[in-house]
Design an enzyme around this catalytic site. Sequence first.
Site, PDB file in Angstrom:
ATOM      1  N   GLU A 125     -53.591  41.080 -32.727  1.00  0.00           N
ATOM      2  CA  GLU A 125     -54.167  40.252 -33.762  1.00  0.00           C
ATOM      3  C   GLU A 125     -55.247  39.226 -33.586  1.00  0.00           C
ATOM      4  O   GLU A 125     -56.100  38.789 -33.730  1.00  0.00           O
ATOM      5  CB  GLU A 125     -53.965  40.662 -34.943  1.00  0.00           C
ATOM      6  N   GLU A 145     -48.171  49.689 -35.263  1.00  0.00           N
ATOM      7  CA  GLU A 145     -47.978  49.597 -36.987  1.00  0.00           C
ATOM      8  C   GLU A 145     -47.728  51.144 -37.206  1.00  0.00           C
ATOM      9  O   GLU A 145     -46.970  50.997 -37.791  1.00  0.00           O
ATOM     10  CB  GLU A 145     -49.241  48.772 -37.053  1.00  0.00           C
TER      11      GLU A 145
END
Length: 278
Positions: A125, A145
């Site tokens: 990210e 995730e």
Amino acid sequence: MLKPPTHSSEIEVSFPAEHVFQLTLNRPKSLNAMTPQMEADINNLLNWFDEEQSLWVVIITGAGRLFCAGADLKAWSNRQQGGQSNEQEGIVTSPHGFGAVSRRSVSSKPMIAAANGGAYGGGVEMLLNCDLVITGDDAQFALPEVKRGVIASQGVIPRLAKVAGHQLASEMLLLGRTITAREALDRFHFINCVVPKSAVLATAVEWAQQIVQNSPDAVQCTKRGLILAGQHGNIEQAVIAHAWSPESKREYKGANIKEGLKAFSEKRKPVWTNPAKL
């Protein structure tokens, strides 16, 4: 002598070249997994960098064999089990995103990621919001995730969908699979350059030095245009917002535009000065 704000040992700071600031994530034994302290340090240091007129580019890298492994999942689990976690509120009240980088849009100074070894989760990210990303030929990247029951929620979903397209973004986000540096460059398009792993940081410094050969006013105004391009729905809106931005006012009224044009006419190398404060 520049004096950065006080910070913990989880971040190392250095100045590898003139006008260049370097932040090194310094939890190598934990693969630089993000902690609240590390995130606070990064935020304070980047805020200082933004205000320091003599610094024009920042390089972000990681100590050891990985840029960043993402969130500290053990600490996250403890917060969840104890009922102390409020992820939705955390996302909304965290304007700069994961690691104080993944959604950072306040700065018009370039950010270069020297992604040694690759990145996972929140580390990816962070990379997606850097302007330039350099990594080694051994690097790997993943957004795992969903394998842990959580989601990548700090900006990577819209960014990855934009650069890679819906289907390729889904491949990383829904399968949670690991990709190579070459795939990140050629298929997913969020890496600029793959070099031998021993050359990652040196290449980032070289690119930073190339940037600081250019007018800092023009560079920062151009980056503001790139940020606005991602925030507005159409080209015309982005162009108008950019034209009225503080960076544009400084660019067109400042000394560096005069110096650049004069140096061109006189067939000499321009001598840039630090940008005025916005």
